[in-house]
Enzyme design. Sequence first.
Site, PDB file in Angstrom:
ATOM      1  N   ASP A  97       0.839  -1.188   0.000  1.00 54.53           N
ATOM      2  CA  ASP A  97       0.000   0.000   0.000  1.00 54.53           C
ATOM      3  C   ASP A  97       0.880   1.246   0.000  1.00 54.53           C
ATOM      4  OD1 ASP A  97       0.709  -0.589   2.787  1.00 54.53           O
ATOM      5  OD2 ASP A  97      -0.571   1.116   3.290  1.00 54.53           O
ATOM      6  N   GLU A 159       0.026  -0.637   5.816  1.00 55.80           N
ATOM      7  CA  GLU A 159       1.059  -0.040   6.668  1.00 55.80           C
ATOM      8  C   GLU A 159       0.920   1.467   6.753  1.00 55.80           C
ATOM      9  OE1 GLU A 159       4.779   1.762   7.977  1.00 55.80           O
ATOM     10  OE2 GLU A 159       3.845   1.990   5.991  1.00 55.80           O
ATOM     11  N   GLU A 160       0.628   2.118   5.632  1.00 56.60           N
ATOM     12  CA  GLU A 160       0.585   3.576   5.617  1.00 56.60           C
ATOM     13  C   GLU A 160      -0.606   4.137   6.394  1.00 56.60           C
ATOM     14  OE1 GLU A 160       3.067   5.039   4.850  1.00 56.60           O
ATOM     15  OE2 GLU A 160       4.046   4.310   3.037  1.00 56.60           O
TER      16      GLU A 160
END
Length: 453
Positions: A97, A159-160
């Site tokens: 991502d 993750e972001e």
Amino acid sequence: MTAEGPQTAEFRTRIAALMPQAKKDLTQLVAFKSVADPRQFPPEECERTAQWVADAFASVGLSKVGLHETPDGSKAVIASRPAPPGAPTVLLYCHYDVQPPLDDAAWRTPVWELTEKNGRWYGRGSADCKGNIVMHLTALRAIDPELPLGITLVSEGSEEQGTGGLERFVEAHPDLLRADAIVVGDCGNFAVGVPTFTETLRGTVNVVVTVETLAGPLHSGMFGGAAPDGLAALIQLLSTLRDEHGNTTVDGLSNDQRWPGVQYPAERFRADAGVLDGVDLLGEGAVADMLWARPALTVLGIDAPPVVGSAAAVQPAARARLNLRIPPGTDPKVALRALTAHLHANTPWHARLTVETEAVGAPFRSVRGGPARTAMEAALAAAYGKAATTQGQGGSIPLCNVFADTYPDAEIMLLGVEEPKCLIHAPNESVDPNEIEKMALAEALFLTGYAAR
């Protein structure tokens, strides 16, 4: 620099020959708009990216491949091949991502199209973290497929967003990712051509702050002056989080720590960060102190009327998204309590304040020594022709603490292709293809050397 050994020379030739494929891989990856936020982009973009990653790593010999749903709804790609009896296992981490593009107009190249310009490859995710996916892929293409080593790849899908999907998944399914060495491919070198281990990460506390003062908007001519302005109240509150020198000033958090390791020259930082001429750097410490050793408060966004279309009205409410980065040694729960207490204590005019916790992540410090670190140090030195250095990192990767808690005997190493010129999280993100090439070479040499330990 000593003469290059035959194994390094052979791998260097192999990796160089694989670079056209690496560019093709990255071109395809960057084209996916894999922002893990359905409010901004269709979820299908992440699903298509996850499938591409799964197929790619299946093609390089990781036969056991699956897409695993995590507690936040994102899918983690896990691909592996088992270790032969007595052989170690290496876990390779990355995430597919990406950050949203922010201001499309600020990009000098198409956001979702890998574009070569002045020797760099531009596009969202080209470095963070799709460049690291390609680094892993290229290294695995170069090594002997019969290498006596277990290899597991995990590619995270959120993750972001900081929503913790993979962290909770690891805690619930520890055996899926158990390894002797973990290579976290979501960092980078201190500068292009300078091989670097990232040894510390700051933790993070994200909150959304809402200030309310009125039942509704009021005509600024009739009521302005006595009516409490919600947007002005928010501005005044936010101003208490930094002093006149730019030091972060959250009551209860120390802001005078010193960084003991490699220093970051101020002029290099100004150039790397694109600081405008005449504008001061923040804080009273050295750059390394401010980046890696002290708390740092950033206002990520504000909900308020835009300039175009705004009315002559006193605003009844406003809100902001705040990001507090904390250094190793600071408990994130303590930091959250301190930040929340500071905000309540400094809200002007008895305005109503709501503080919502969005995400909390602990700082991290890796441990030196061990056979994996020794093998990686040798591999980086061979790939770059110079010994590796170390640095801290201002970013946060909460998963590292979960890895450390879940696999206490594993060696965790943080590295990758994301050097400062990459401008990750900003418009005009790019990657230096030479960094992909050399880091893939280092990883191939590491995997080979670690297998032969």
